[in-house]
Design an enzyme around this catalytic site. Structure first.
Site, short mmCIF file in Angstrom:
data_model
loop_
_atom_site.label_atom_id
_atom_site.label_comp_id
_atom_site.label_asym_id
_atom_site.label_seq_id
_atom_site.Cartn_x
_atom_site.Cartn_y
_atom_site.Cartn_z
N HIS A 181 9.91 6.77 8.66
CA HIS A 181 10.47 6.90 7.33
C HIS A 181 11.97 7.11 7.43
O HIS A 181 12.47 7.71 8.40
CB HIS A 181 9.78 8.05 6.57
CG HIS A 181 8.48 7.62 5.96
ND1 HIS A 181 7.81 8.36 5.03
CD2 HIS A 181 7.73 6.51 6.15
CE1 HIS A 181 6.70 7.72 4.66
NE2 HIS A 181 6.63 6.60 5.34
N HIS A 191 5.73 4.19 12.72
CA HIS A 191 5.82 4.11 11.25
C HIS A 191 6.90 5.11 10.86
O HIS A 191 6.60 6.28 10.63
CB HIS A 191 4.45 4.47 10.67
CG HIS A 191 4.37 4.38 9.18
ND1 HIS A 191 3.58 3.45 8.55
CD2 HIS A 191 4.95 5.09 8.18
CE1 HIS A 191 3.67 3.60 7.22
NE2 HIS A 191 4.49 4.59 6.98
N CYS A 209 9.83 9.50 -0.93
CA CYS A 209 9.19 10.52 -0.11
C CYS A 209 8.67 11.59 -1.05
O CYS A 209 9.45 12.20 -1.78
CB CYS A 209 10.21 11.09 0.87
SG CYS A 209 9.52 12.40 1.90
N ARG A 248 0.84 -1.22 0.00
CA ARG A 248 0.00 0.00 0.00
C ARG A 248 0.86 1.26 0.00
O ARG A 248 1.06 1.89 -1.02
CB ARG A 248 -0.94 -0.04 1.22
CG ARG A 248 -2.15 0.88 1.14
CD ARG A 248 -1.93 2.24 1.79
NE ARG A 248 -1.42 2.16 3.13
CZ ARG A 248 -0.78 3.17 3.74
NH1 ARG A 248 -0.58 4.31 3.14
NH2 ARG A 248 -0.33 3.02 4.98
N ASP A 249 1.44 1.61 1.14
CA ASP A 249 2.25 2.83 1.28
C ASP A 249 3.43 2.81 0.31
O ASP A 249 3.80 3.82 -0.26
CB ASP A 249 2.74 2.93 2.73
CG ASP A 249 3.35 4.29 3.07
OD1 ASP A 249 3.97 4.41 4.14
OD2 ASP A 249 3.23 5.22 2.25
N ASN A 277 9.97 4.71 3.20
CA ASN A 277 9.78 3.73 4.26
C ASN A 277 11.08 3.02 4.66
O ASN A 277 11.99 2.85 3.86
CB ASN A 277 8.80 2.66 3.79
CG ASN A 277 7.38 3.17 3.79
OD1 ASN A 277 6.85 3.58 4.81
ND2 ASN A 277 6.75 3.16 2.62
#
Lengths: 325, 308
Positions: free
Chosen positions: B218, B216, B249, B56-57, B258
């Protein structure tokens, strides 16, 4: 010089005793961290492309402008083994020596030491390893013999009033022996310290370490050598360098080696990265409110410069995020 | 430290070391062998749940659009790794009902700790977004569908800069109070460092139990694993990551996004923490998707291992 402590028994008492060694609480960090910039030596030495003497000099001058307190300038290892450092004397003579900044050079033996002094070196570094096989393959002798070589240098250095920094490789793992016991690292480190090294940099040479093994290794070493005399030199081959460095800081270590732009691949894993990038280290320390004296902007400029000269992309995430190239 | 012969790359001990560290060939359960002396840092959770957000992300932030069959194969491969949570859902809009009808078993809502980010990203204020989420969460709970809440910009905002911990706490508390079972605190632009992570978590944990929190992180500035380590030390035991570090990003062109699942697992394995995930299988899934989207992996573990 710190008082000598009794040696740990050869056999580890048990992991529980290591865990019981004082560990800083989460919030306790040193107020200042000294960054030892190894890009010009450890970094360039492990890059495929060789850069010109003037490029090396310019890089080191830019690093000095950035405020790094210690910049390893070059190596007096035979050019037969390290052709990248063949111009060592020229580099050392050509760089600007900023007041308050040290420019140590690597010296593998007494001959290299003498050449370094003749070229104007005011500080040298010697290296050892916590692995017999690594020492054999890297310097063609045993740990004991390599310590004797270092001792020769240390005696000469003491006579010439030259401070000596020690390196211990493979502290968290060896490409030949695999696991390395913390006790072995403590033993070698203690020997180098007692021979007269003012500081010992503990190197995770192949970057396999993780924060737990870093803590256990440091606990063992700190039984023998005061933490103020220790540094960590983490490789980022498996992305663990900053987390391992953080753990070391929590244990009280306040000297960290790193390399601008993360220069220097890993000779043991083709295509893998090597050193921790100084920019990323400075970013973390700055965020933690720890004083380093380094100007990140100027450091980024030095990184951009050397990457262009080497025709390679930076390994620093901070540089990737901030430079719009 | 001089140069070494290239023969070293092939020496058996190194391969063995890799196997030890990468747990290649281990059972999928990843249970620790009590006979092994894996050092375990005291004070850390025994088990860490990894929430895989790559499909997803990750893919959402990749330039190349991935064909459906590749996506399915990718997710299938991830399902074989032992990962217990693989996020495949996309942004929730008011039209979430069709997603449920399509078989979604869990829903996510995305809040932010920054007004500016909320306005730019979902075109409404934090308060307005919370009201919308209330409705969504209420309905979801009626249908027995769990809802995970995300709080973006937990450690900094691309528009507002510094975000105060109290704001993150306020938004997280709202989401938790309305019924989200877990709140994932996102360092959306990766600017956080262990100090800001600690201060933010200290604030949030005054209102929400650590067992209901996730981080979460980054890796835009290379800080992700250090920040995650800090979170673990504070008692957090749920971590989001993306295989191969998929997803750039959007706020820093060319920068990474990520944290890579492979690098996270490597650290957790080394710490002696149980994840239930087979690192080698994750690496294979990462290799597959990178070839499919024609990009080099962002995982250092993958870079080091596939070329070793």
């Amino acid at each position: 010089m710190a008082t000598m402590r009794n040696a740990l028994p050869r056999r580890l008492v048990g992991l529980a005793s290591l865990r019981a060694v004082s560990t800083s609480s989460l919030g306790t960090f040193p107020k200042r961290v000294k960054i030892v910039e190894v890009g010009a030596r450890d970094g360039l030495q492990n890059e495929k492309n060789i850069v010109s003497t003037s490029t090396k000099i310019k890089l080191i001058d830019m690093l000095s402008e950035a405020g790094l307190p210690v910049i390893e300038a070059t190596s007096f290892v035979s050019p037969k083994w390290v052709p990248q450092m063949a111009d060592n004397a020229e580099v050392l003579k050509g760089i600007q020596k900023f007041p308050g900044i040290n420019y140590p050079v690597l010296t593998p033996n007494i001959k290299g030491f003498q050449a370094a002094i003749a070229a104007g070196a005011k500080e040298v570094t010697v290296f050892g390893a916590a692995s017999e096989l690594f020492t054999k393959k890297n310097t063609n002798c045993s740990i004991e013999e390599s310590l004797q070589r270092s001792d020769e240098i240390l005696k000469a250095a003491r006579a010439a009033d030259i401070p000596v920094r020690g390196y211990v490789s493979c502290v968290l793992g060896c490409p030949y022996e695999g696991k390395i016991s913390p006790a072995k690292v403590a033993e070698v480190t203690k020997k180098m310290y007692s021979m007269g090294c003012y500081e010992i940099s503990l190197g995770d040479t192949i970057g396999v370490g993780t924060p737990g093994v870093m803590k256990d290794m440091l606990s063992a070493v700190m039984h023998e050598v005061p933490v103020a005399a220790l540094a960590v030199h983490c490789h980022d081959t498996y992305g663990q360098a900053l987390a391992n460095t953080l753990m070391a800081l929590q244990m009280g270590v306040s000297v960290v080696d790193s390399s601008v732009a993360g220069l220097g691949g890993c000779p043991y894993a083709q295509g893998a990265s090597g050193n921790l990038a100084t920019e990323d280290l400075v970013y973390m320390l700055s965020g933690l409110g720890i004083h380093t004296g380094v100007n990140l902007q100027k450091l980024l400029e030095a990184g951009t410069f050397i990457c262009q000269a080497l025709n390679r992309k930076t390994s620093s995430k901070v540089a990737q995020a901030t430079c719009k190239l | 430290m001089g140069n070494v012969p290239s023969a070293v790359k092939h020496c058996l001990s190194y391969q063995q070391l890799l196997r030890e560290h990468l747990w290649i060939g281990d059972s999928v359960a990843g249970a620790l062998d009590p006979a092994q002396e894996t050092p375990q840092l005291s004070g850390l959770p025994e088990y860490v749940k990894i929430v895989e957000v790559g499909p997803r992300d990750g893919l959402q932030n990749e330039k190349v659009i991935v064909p459906t069959d590749i996506k399915i194969e990718f997710i299938n491969q991830l399902s074989q790794t032992g990962l217990s949570v693989i996020e495949v859902t996309s942004f929730v809009s008011s039209r979430w009902v069709p997603q449920v009808a399509a078989g979604a078993t869990e829903i996510s809502v995305f809040g932010a700790a920054s007004e500016s980010f909320s306005k730019k990203n979902i075109n409404c204020s934090i308060e307005e977004s919370m009201q919308k989420f209330e409705e969504v969460v209420k309905s979801a709970r009626h249908m027995n569908i769990p809802v995970r809440g995300y709080v973006s910009c937990a450690l900094g905002c691309p528009y507002e800069g510094t975000i105060i911990p109290q704001k993150v706490t306020e938004v997280s508390k709202r989401l938790y109070g309305m019924g989200c079972y877990e709140i994932s605190l996102g360092d959306t632009i990766g600017v956080g460092t262990p100090g800001s992570m600690k201060r933010m978590l200290e604030s949030v944990m005054k209102e929400i139990p650590p067992s209901a929190l996730a981080v979460h992180c980054h890796d835009t500035y290379g800080q992700a694993l250090a920040n995650i380590l800090t979170a673990l030390q504070m008692g957090i035991n749920v971590v989001d990551s993306a295989v191969s570090g998929l997803g750039g990003c959007p706020y820093a062109k060319g920068a990474s996004g990520n944290v890579a699942t492979e690098d996270l697992i490597y650290m957790l394995n080394g710490l002696g923490l149980n994840t239930g995930v087979n690192l080698y299988k994750v690496m294979e899934a990462g290799d597959f998707i990178c070839k499919a989207v024609n990009k080099t992996t962002n995982s250092k573990v993958a870079q080091a291992s596939f070329n070793a």
